[in-house]
Scaffold this motif. Structure first.
Motif, mmCIF file in Angstrom:
data_model
loop_
_atom_site.group_PDB
_atom_site.id
_atom_site.type_symbol
_atom_site.label_atom_id
_atom_site.label_comp_id
_atom_site.label_asym_id
_atom_site.label_seq_id
_atom_site.Cartn_x
_atom_site.Cartn_y
_atom_site.Cartn_z
ATOM 1 N N PRO A 54 -10.368 53.103 22.585
ATOM 2 C CA PRO A 54 -9.504 52.413 21.763
ATOM 3 C C PRO A 54 -10.111 51.403 20.962
ATOM 4 N N ASP A 55 -10.350 50.887 20.403
ATOM 5 C CA ASP A 55 -10.678 49.511 19.081
ATOM 6 C C ASP A 55 -11.173 48.909 19.970
ATOM 7 N N ARG A 56 -12.347 49.547 20.853
ATOM 8 C CA ARG A 56 -13.192 48.013 21.522
ATOM 9 C C ARG A 56 -15.199 48.943 20.429
ATOM 10 N N PHE A 57 -14.440 47.523 19.860
ATOM 11 C CA PHE A 57 -15.967 48.155 18.863
ATOM 12 C C PHE A 57 -17.364 46.212 19.613
ATOM 13 N N LEU A 58 -16.414 45.597 19.773
ATOM 14 C CA LEU A 58 -17.194 44.343 19.569
ATOM 15 C C LEU A 58 -18.098 44.348 21.112
ATOM 16 N N GLU A 59 -19.489 43.421 21.465
ATOM 17 C CA GLU A 59 -20.654 42.868 22.866
ATOM 18 C C GLU A 59 -19.110 41.670 23.478
ATOM 19 N N ALA A 60 -19.305 41.461 24.049
ATOM 20 C CA ALA A 60 -18.460 40.558 24.604
ATOM 21 C C ALA A 60 -18.315 39.134 24.534
ATOM 22 N N GLY A 61 -19.441 38.719 23.411
ATOM 23 C CA GLY A 61 -19.403 37.550 23.050
ATOM 24 C C GLY A 61 -18.741 38.106 21.834
#
Ligand code: FES
Length: 109
Positions: A54-61
């Motif tokens: 959930p809500d993890r849409f961005l790459e590590a940067g």
């Protein structure tokens, strides 16, 4: 005016979150460098949701939207895929506006 779908406070300085739109579509809101944009939560590669958690849409940067399935990377400005199996394709943008109080609304499409 329709109900707000989220508030700026829901997004950290550089963050993204999933939202369910009033018409039932799943979307993601992303705020990068202070600019808020929204896209349908469907990868143009295989049509699946982008996130594995959930809500993890961005790459590590924290600068690009990433599909968890095969790692495609998308620009938060316009949803263009700049890396991965669907390079050159785009996430479908959901126009949004933000009022003075920080409430985020769907804009007329
Ligand atoms: S399903 Fe998104 S990159 Fe393959």
């Amino acid at each position: 005016m329709s109900a707000a779908i989220a508030h700026l406070d829901d997004l950290e300085a550089t963050a993204a979150r999933g939202v369910r739109l009033p018409d039932g579509r799943d979307a993601l809101l992303v705020r990068v460098h202070g600019r808020v944009s929204a896209f349908e939560n469907r990868c143009p590669h295989l049509g699946v949701p982008l996130e594995a958690e959930p809500d993890r849409f961005l790459e590590a940067g924290g600068e690009l939207i990433q599909c968890a399935m095969h790692g495609a990377l998308f620009l938060p400005e316009d949803g263009e895929c700049v890396f991965g199996p669907c390079q050159g394709a785009r996430l479908r943008e959901v126009p949004v506006s933000v009022d003075e109080a920080g409430r985020i609304y769907l804009a007329a499409e």
